[in-house]
Design an enzyme around this catalytic site. Structure first.
Site, PDB file in Angstrom:
ATOM      1  N   ASN A   8      -1.554  -0.805   2.008  1.00 42.69           N
ATOM      2  CA  ASN A   8      -1.854  -1.962   1.158  1.00 42.69           C
ATOM      3  C   ASN A   8      -0.823  -1.989   0.036  1.00 42.69           C
ATOM      4  O   ASN A   8      -0.946  -1.249  -0.936  1.00 42.69           O
ATOM      5  CB  ASN A   8      -3.281  -1.827   0.595  1.00 42.69           C
ATOM      6  CG  ASN A   8      -3.601  -2.944  -0.386  1.00 42.69           C
ATOM      7  OD1 ASN A   8      -2.910  -3.958  -0.443  1.00 42.69           O
ATOM      8  ND2 ASN A   8      -4.654  -2.765  -1.174  1.00 42.69           N
ATOM      9  N   LYS A  10      -0.243  -4.261  -2.051  1.00 43.36           N
ATOM     10  CA  LYS A  10      -0.645  -5.026  -3.240  1.00 43.36           C
ATOM     11  C   LYS A  10       0.501  -5.963  -3.640  1.00 43.36           C
ATOM     12  O   LYS A  10       1.149  -6.522  -2.776  1.00 43.36           O
ATOM     13  CB  LYS A  10      -1.069  -4.080  -4.362  1.00 43.36           C
ATOM     14  CG  LYS A  10      -2.108  -3.068  -3.881  1.00 43.36           C
ATOM     15  CD  LYS A  10      -2.726  -2.257  -4.976  1.00 43.36           C
ATOM     16  CE  LYS A  10      -3.738  -1.276  -4.359  1.00 43.36           C
ATOM     17  NZ  LYS A  10      -4.470  -0.513  -5.349  1.00 43.36           N
ATOM     18  N   HIS A  95     -11.158  -6.743  -1.337  1.00 43.21           N
ATOM     19  CA  HIS A  95     -10.635  -5.586  -2.086  1.00 43.21           C
ATOM     20  C   HIS A  95     -11.171  -5.640  -3.517  1.00 43.21           C
ATOM     21  O   HIS A  95     -11.351  -6.718  -4.080  1.00 43.21           O
ATOM     22  CB  HIS A  95      -9.099  -5.614  -2.082  1.00 43.21           C
ATOM     23  CG  HIS A  95      -8.513  -4.334  -2.602  1.00 43.21           C
ATOM     24  ND1 HIS A  95      -8.401  -4.083  -3.950  1.00 43.21           N
ATOM     25  CD2 HIS A  95      -8.039  -3.233  -1.966  1.00 43.21           C
ATOM     26  CE1 HIS A  95      -7.879  -2.872  -4.115  1.00 43.21           C
ATOM     27  NE2 HIS A  95      -7.644  -2.345  -2.924  1.00 43.21           N
ATOM     28  N   GLU A  97      -9.825  -5.239  -6.218  1.00 41.80           N
ATOM     29  CA  GLU A  97      -8.971  -5.964  -7.168  1.00 41.80           C
ATOM     30  C   GLU A  97      -9.159  -7.473  -7.050  1.00 41.80           C
ATOM     31  O   GLU A  97      -8.851  -8.221  -7.985  1.00 41.80           O
ATOM     32  CB  GLU A  97      -7.505  -5.547  -6.954  1.00 41.80           C
ATOM     33  CG  GLU A  97      -7.252  -4.147  -7.504  1.00 41.80           C
ATOM     34  CD  GLU A  97      -6.155  -3.377  -6.801  1.00 41.80           C
ATOM     35  OE1 GLU A  97      -5.351  -3.986  -6.081  1.00 41.80           O
ATOM     36  OE2 GLU A  97      -6.109  -2.142  -6.979  1.00 41.80           O
ATOM     37  N   GLU A 165     -13.893   2.392  -0.495  1.00 40.33           N
ATOM     38  CA  GLU A 165     -12.975   2.687  -1.594  1.00 40.33           C
ATOM     39  C   GLU A 165     -13.751   2.735  -2.905  1.00 40.33           C
ATOM     40  O   GLU A 165     -13.946   1.696  -3.545  1.00 40.33           O
ATOM     41  CB  GLU A 165     -11.918   1.595  -1.715  1.00 40.33           C
ATOM     42  CG  GLU A 165     -11.050   1.411  -0.493  1.00 40.33           C
ATOM     43  CD  GLU A 165      -9.728   0.763  -0.880  1.00 40.33           C
ATOM     44  OE1 GLU A 165      -8.698   1.420  -0.716  1.00 40.33           O
ATOM     45  OE2 GLU A 165      -9.737  -0.380  -1.355  1.00 40.33           O
ATOM     46  N   GLY A 171      -6.200   4.259  -7.552  1.00 42.86           N
ATOM     47  CA  GLY A 171      -5.128   4.375  -8.546  1.00 42.86           C
ATOM     48  C   GLY A 171      -5.442   5.439  -9.589  1.00 42.86           C
ATOM     49  O   GLY A 171      -5.007   5.368 -10.730  1.00 42.86           O
ATOM     50  N   SER A 211      -6.456   6.783  -4.043  1.00 45.53           N
ATOM     51  CA  SER A 211      -5.605   7.916  -4.404  1.00 45.53           C
ATOM     52  C   SER A 211      -5.322   8.882  -3.255  1.00 45.53           C
ATOM     53  O   SER A 211      -5.315  10.104  -3.430  1.00 45.53           O
ATOM     54  CB  SER A 211      -6.193   8.661  -5.606  1.00 45.53           C
ATOM     55  OG  SER A 211      -6.298   7.772  -6.708  1.00 45.53           O
TER      56      SER A 211
HETATM   57  P1  PGA Z   1      -4.332   3.712  -4.208  1.00 39.86           P
HETATM   58  O1  PGA Z   1      -4.953   2.279  -3.797  1.00 39.86           O
HETATM   59  O2  PGA Z   1      -4.008   4.428  -2.924  1.00 39.86           O
HETATM   60  O3  PGA Z   1      -3.110   3.374  -5.001  1.00 39.86           O
HETATM   61  O4  PGA Z   1      -5.379   4.425  -4.998  1.00 39.86           O
HETATM   62  C1  PGA Z   1      -5.836   2.152  -2.742  1.00 39.86           C
HETATM   63  C2  PGA Z   1      -6.311   0.727  -2.633  1.00 39.86           C
HETATM   64  O5  PGA Z   1      -6.562   0.090  -3.665  1.00 39.86           O
HETATM   65  O6  PGA Z   1      -6.460   0.191  -1.527  1.00 39.86           O
END
Ligand code: PGA
Length: 249
Positions: A8, A10, A95, A97, A165, A171, A211
């Site tokens: 992903n 982003k 997601h 976000e 998640e 993150g 992460s």
């Molecule tokens: P990350 O993001 O691996 O940077 O923690 C995962 C995600 O948001 O899908």
């Protein structure tokens, strides 16, 4: 069964050239990886270019979102039918976000159905914002899963991939532990089994995201008992991401 590894990206990287370099780097460094299906989900504007540059079968492509309707006057949205016509296999839906920007479970459920209707597989993201001692996070997760799958039939749900998640682990400095993840995969399976029956629930793939690095990926998949991973940051570095793929094969 091949593991699913989702990149992903982003809102990264900033140029098409950089996107191509990361993709090519991964492709070359991971050529000997077996039993892993890698799904690249770059920003919409890079998908076509990357897809055209690749002819193999180890890697497939997905989008990070899709609209609920196939067509219409919807400024700024991307139709799931357009994505289907590009022959994408997956679409990330709901997601955290995007939920943070206001997407509710009811809208997420419509997106899941729109993606399924267009013969693609939704990667449905779910996860609690925080943990508490009383287990309210479990109720939150159950409600989120059930409401995001509202109206999805037993037959269709087999094509849904659940990405667990926990928001507190996205993150962050550290992923959740693999033993905690194992508890959660069992819980998610139970929620799905109650709605769809054990057989159908057993066929639904569950991924972990938050992460993930090349260091923790192997253990998370093995001990956490998941079918794959959804990776943000670590998917933007070709070498790290190739190591990560090797770790879960
Ligand atoms: P990350 O993001 O691996 O940077 O923690 C995962 C995600 O948001 O899908």
């Amino acid at each position: 069964m091949a593991k699913i590894l989702v990149a992903n990206w982003k809102m990264n990287p900033m140029t098409a050239g950089e996107a191509q370099r990361i993709f090519d780097g991964f492709k070359n460094k991971s050529s000997n990886v077996k039993n892993v299906k890698t799904v690249f989900c770059p920003p919409f504007i890079y998908i076509d270019q990357l897809k055209k540059s690749y002819t193999g079968s180890r890697i497939s492509f997905g989008a990070q979102d899709a609209f609920v309707e196939d067509s219409g006057a919807r400024t700024g949205e991307t139709s799931p039918l357009m994505l289907r016509n590009m022959k994408l296999e997956y679409v990330i839906v709901g997601h955290s976000e995007r939920r943070e920007l206001g997407e509710k479970n009811s809208l997420v459920a419509k997106k899941v159905k729109a993606v399924l209707k267009n013969k693609m597989k939704p990667i449905l993201c779910v996860g609690e914002p925080a943990r508490d001692r009383n287990g309210a996070y479990l109720k939150f997760l159950k409600k989120e899963i059930l409401e995001s799958l509202e109206g999805v039939s037993r037959n269709d749900v087999k094509n849904v991939v659940i990405a667990y998640e926990p928001i507190w682990a996205i993150g962050a400095r550290q992923a959740m532990t693999s033993s905690d993840l194992h508890t959660m995969t069992i819980y998610i399976y139970k929620v799905l089994a109650k709605k769809y029956g054990r057989k159908v629930a057993g066929s639904i793939k569950i991924l972990y995201g938050g992460s993930v690095t090349d260091k923790n990926a192997g253990e998370l998949v093995k001990e956490g008992n998941v079918d794959g991973l959804l990776v943000g940051r670590a998917s933007l570095d070709a070498e790290t991401f190739a190591k990560l793929a090797k770790a879960i094969q």
